[in-house]
Design a protein around this motif. Structure first.
Motif, PDB file in Angstrom:
ATOM      1  N   ARG A 136       8.854 -32.422  -3.158  1.00 34.85           N
ATOM      2  CA  ARG A 136       7.832 -33.414  -3.515  1.00 34.85           C
ATOM      3  C   ARG A 136       8.337 -34.388  -4.571  1.00 34.85           C
TER       4      ARG A 136
ATOM      5  N   GLU B 252       7.613 -37.434  -2.301  1.00 37.13           N
ATOM      6  CA  GLU B 252       6.211 -37.828  -2.412  1.00 37.13           C
ATOM      7  C   GLU B 252       6.048 -38.976  -3.405  1.00 37.13           C
TER       8      GLU B 252
ATOM      9  N   ARG C 125       0.039 -35.116  -6.473  1.00 41.65           N
ATOM     10  CA  ARG C 125      -1.006 -35.292  -5.458  1.00 41.65           C
ATOM     11  C   ARG C 125      -0.331 -35.559  -4.107  1.00 41.65           C
TER      12      ARG C 125
ATOM     13  N   GLN D 148       0.773 -36.193  -0.407  1.00 43.05           N
ATOM     14  CA  GLN D 148       0.114 -36.745   0.777  1.00 43.05           C
ATOM     15  C   GLN D 148       0.743 -36.242   2.078  1.00 43.05           C
ATOM     16  N   TYR D 149       2.009 -35.809   2.019  1.00 40.32           N
ATOM     17  CA  TYR D 149       2.757 -35.505   3.235  1.00 40.32           C
ATOM     18  C   TYR D 149       3.173 -34.035   3.327  1.00 40.32           C
TER      19      TYR D 149
ATOM     20  N   ILE E  89       1.942 -30.721   2.381  1.00 38.81           N
ATOM     21  CA  ILE E  89       0.666 -30.177   1.919  1.00 38.81           C
ATOM     22  C   ILE E  89       0.721 -28.654   1.825  1.00 38.81           C
TER      23      ILE E  89
ATOM     24  N   ASN F 174       2.129 -33.564   6.942  1.00 39.46           N
ATOM     25  CA  ASN F 174       1.113 -34.515   7.361  1.00 39.46           C
ATOM     26  C   ASN F 174       1.782 -35.838   7.702  1.00 39.46           C
TER      27      ASN F 174
END
Length: 224
Positions: free
Chosen positions: A199, A203, A208, A210-211, A213, A223
């Motif tokens: 991440r 990310e 936080r 998004q991809y 998860i 995702n």
């Protein structure tokens, strides 16, 4: 015509297996040691493996793990070891089925037909995107606005498993088995560490995601 690798150090049994497989129109590759089996798969990948555990050079479970490093085909164990712990070891290492010697030849072929009907694991597509990053699975590269992003070999293993299952939950125990082996199932902290690293690299906001998860207590999801 399916190509089958037969691995057994008993010459008479190996000969009988080869004759029976030929009679049923299979292409047969034979090996009498674990090293021969690993070498054979490197030269000519089979469609399935029938493997004895009692090999003269390696423990059969180690051979299964070695085969699983490069093969995603059914593995059926033939073994004189009938105790439950041995069966569990072989299945946890990646075997698909276990048949105890002496065995019925018709039952062996019925089990082989069953495992050959099972779908293999999905392979990731040649490319994917995570936000602004382009993942080229074939080339093994990640490219972003500032150039290439270096991933460790373990990060690559985790990421390619997720990319092969876009939008689908991948259980944490499955990731642990695939990346570190069956003895790692209880070490969920491994995944926390490596996902934190992925991440940070991929990310937009690692806090936080998004991809990449996390489904708490269950597993992980890519995702798209």
């Amino acid at each position: 015509m399916s190509r089958i690798l037969l691995v057994d150090d008993e010459p008479q049994l190996l000969r009988a297996l080869r004759m029976n497989f030929h009679a049923r129109h299979f292409t047969v590759i034979t090996a009498s040691t674990g090293q021969e089996a690993l070498d054979a798969t490197g030269r000519e990948p089979p469609d399935a493996v029938v493997l004895d555990l009692g090999l003269p050079d390696f423990d059969g479970v180690d051979v299964i793990q070695g085969l699983r490093g490069s093969l995603d085909v059914p593995i059926i164990v033939l073994s004189g070891r009938a105790d439950t712990e041995e069966k569990i070891r072989a299945l946890d290492a990646g075997a698909d089925d276990y048949l105890t010697k002496p065995f019925d030849m018709d039952e062996l072929f019925a089990r082989l037909r069953a495992v050959l009907r099972r779908p293999t694991r999905a392979a990731p597509g040649p490319t994917a995107r995570i936000g602004v990053y382009k993942i080229d699975v074939t080339a093994g590269t990640v490219t972003g606005p500032d150039g290439h992003v270096r991933l460790t070999p373990t990060e690559w293993k985790i990421l390619t498993i997720l990319l092969a299952n876009p939008g689908r939950l991948v259980p944490g125990k499955h990731l642990l088995r695939e990346v570190w082996g069956p003895d790692a199932e209880q070490h969920s902290n491994y995944l926390r560490v490596y996902f934190a690293g992925l991440r940070r690299k991929l990310e937009p906001d690692p806090t936080r995601p998004q991809y990449l998860i996390t489904e708490p207590g269950i597993g992980y999801r890519y995702n798209p």
